[in-house]
Design a protein around this motif. Structure first.
Motif, PDB file in Angstrom:
ATOM      1  N   TYR B  32       0.935  -1.237  -0.047  1.00 48.10           N
ATOM      2  CA  TYR B  32      -0.072   0.029   0.005  1.00 48.10           C
ATOM      3  C   TYR B  32       0.943   1.366  -0.093  1.00 48.10           C
ATOM      4  O   TYR B  32       0.154   2.362   0.065  1.00 48.10           O
ATOM      5  CB  TYR B  32      -1.095  -0.214   1.173  1.00 48.10           C
ATOM      6  N   LYS B  38       0.125  -0.356  -6.381  1.00 48.47           N
ATOM      7  CA  LYS B  38      -1.071  -0.326  -7.592  1.00 48.47           C
ATOM      8  C   LYS B  38      -2.368  -0.323  -7.192  1.00 48.47           C
ATOM      9  O   LYS B  38      -3.212  -0.139  -7.755  1.00 48.47           O
ATOM     10  CB  LYS B  38      -0.811  -1.614  -8.416  1.00 48.47           C
ATOM     11  N   GLU B  39      -2.584  -0.315  -5.729  1.00 52.51           N
ATOM     12  CA  GLU B  39      -3.927  -0.271  -5.417  1.00 52.51           C
ATOM     13  C   GLU B  39      -4.577   1.067  -5.227  1.00 52.51           C
ATOM     14  O   GLU B  39      -4.122   2.154  -5.357  1.00 52.51           O
ATOM     15  CB  GLU B  39      -3.939  -0.715  -3.871  1.00 52.51           C
ATOM     16  N   THR B  40      -6.022   1.081  -5.658  1.00 56.34           N
ATOM     17  CA  THR B  40      -6.472   2.314  -5.701  1.00 56.34           C
ATOM     18  C   THR B  40      -6.790   3.182  -4.396  1.00 56.34           C
ATOM     19  O   THR B  40      -6.665   4.565  -4.417  1.00 56.34           O
ATOM     20  CB  THR B  40      -8.184   2.127  -6.240  1.00 56.34           C
ATOM     21  N   ASP B  41      -6.827   2.399  -3.202  1.00 52.89           N
ATOM     22  CA  ASP B  41      -7.131   3.293  -2.185  1.00 52.89           C
ATOM     23  C   ASP B  41      -5.841   3.459  -1.370  1.00 52.89           C
ATOM     24  O   ASP B  41      -5.715   3.160  -0.059  1.00 52.89           O
ATOM     25  CB  ASP B  41      -8.320   2.697  -1.487  1.00 52.89           C
TER      26      ASP B  41
END
Lengths: 103, 315
Positions: B32, B38-41
């Motif tokens: 994260y 690469k995560e959206t949040d």
């Protein structure tokens, strides 16, 4: 009259200025300098002047080192690789665009 | 105030060892961290993970937190007990900026965990922010004041981390290049105590342009030309960043030939150049007359485009 925008900081910082700006010890700056974080081909005349990209690299290395619990060498390598990757991506996008129209 | 379950945020059991907790943190940090995720949040999740680790990695804080958690029932409104922190050793500065109210109340400035020893102040420099600034080629060429929308993860009163928007006006010098870094001192997070304000680093990212490809300060334009313009030479109108100019195409130009318009790229010292790459386009053979003319050329010019390939044999 108060300006309603921020002016980009154009000056280079000396070692003292850098230490103060980032709140780190001189030894940390020296360590990253020895790891080649600020580029291996330094301007011979002023090796201890730091431009905006230099300061940004160090700031990012310190943050990655803290957040990902990396030692300095790993953090320096990561910063270099991230920068190189971003640069290559932009270059590829540019070349793809050029090739797309030339074909 | 919402109780935060730090164990579940890190995905570890309540009796996890220090090693388990460190391993869990490193795995989640890799997943994260905004610089590599690469995560959206990513930003919000990372803040939560960081806060959980801040408490669980410190034996004092963790012990105090465990004691708290023992009496808590999910769904209850949470309040720190009046004797919170008593019996524990004083430890270092409280959390970094941006942690939840829950953390601030229990472990932040003013809590028993940061009542510093005499002579030991609580000064923490604010965090630096790194952001990308997308500009069009026209904006980079002209410079000027540009409005930026920034997002920063912050904990709301309910303890949930969300992204807070902030608008900033930045004056960009004319001729900024792709990848250039602009430092804005003091525009990062505020610090604690006498700790200074963090800085903001903006990396310029040029948006792709309809006509021009950009390489540092040089720009390249692919210019369609008719075969006779390339073969016989011509003077044509060509767009540049500063307006339309006339370009003399020399006779005998080849496909892909590069012509240079000096100083017509992005401004600077020295200014970049504009390169024009000739792209020969064929008039369509879509009328009898057009086909006639092509046939005439074929018959009378004796032109072999594949001469350089030598004898080509079918497989």
């Amino acid at each position: 009259m108060q300006r309603d925008w921020c002016e980009a900081d154009a000056d280079t910082l000396g070692l003292e200025g850098l230490v103060e700006a980032l709140g780190v010890d001189t030894s940390v700056v020296v360590e990253y300098e020895q790891l080649g974080l600020f580029g291996t081909s330094r301007r011979g005349a002023s090796p201890w002047r730091f431009s905006a990209p230099d300061v940004e690299r160090l700031s990012r290395a310190l943050r990655l080192s803290r957040d990902l619990e990396l030692h300095a060498a790993a953090a320096a390598l990561l910063v270099e690789l991230l920068e190189e990757r971003a640069r290559l991506r932009r270059r590829v996008a540019c070349l793809e665009q050029l090739a797309g129209r030339g074909g | 105030m919402q109780f935060k379950d730090y164990y579940s945020l890190l995905g570890v059991a309540r009796d996890a060892t220090a090693e388990d907790i460190k391993r869990a943190y490193r795995r989640l940090a890799r997943k994260y961290h905004p610089d590599v995720s690469k995560e959206t949040d990513a930003e919000e999740r990372f803040k939560e993970v960081q806060e959980a680790y801040e408490v669980l990695k410190d034996p004092e804080k963790r012990a105090a937190y465990d004691q708290l958690g023992r009496d808590y029932r999910p769904g209850q409104e949470f309040r720190p007990p009046p004797d919170w922190g008593s019996g524990f050793e004083f430890s270092g500065p409280g959390g970094a900026a941006g942690f939840s109210d829950f953390f601030e109340q229990l472990f932040g400035a003013g809590s028993p965990f940061t009542r510093g020893r005499p002579g030991r102040g609580f000064d923490l420099r604010g965090e630096d922010h790194h952001a990308q600034m997308e500009l069009s080629l026209e904006q980079a060429y002209a410079g000027g004041v540009h409005t930026l929308e920034l997002r920063r993860p912050e904990a709301g009163p309910d303890g949930r981390v969300s992204l807070r928007q902030r608008r900033l006006n930045v004056r960009i010098p004319a001729g900024v290049t792709d990848g250039q870094v602009i430092r804005l001192a003091g525009q990062g997070s505020p610090g604690h105590g006498r700790g200074g304000q963090g800085d903001l680093y903006l990396t310029v990212s040029l948006l792709p342009h309809r006509l021009f490809a950009v390489d540092k300060r040089d720009v390249t334009l692919s210019l369609p030309v008719a075969p006779w313009e390339a073969a016989l030479g011509a003077t044509v109108q060509v767009p540049t960043l500063g307006g339309t100019v006339e370009l003399r195409i020399p006779g005998g130009s080849r496909a892909g030939q590069k012509l240079r318009l000096k100083g017509r790229g992005l401004p600077g010292s020295p200014p970049g150049d504009q390169y024009v790459v000739l792209q020969i386009v064929l008039p369509p053979a879509d009328t009898p007359r057009a086909r006639e003319l092509y046939e005439q050329m074929r018959k009378e010019l004796g032109f072999d485009p594949r001469q350089a390939l030598g004898g080509v044999h079918a497989a």
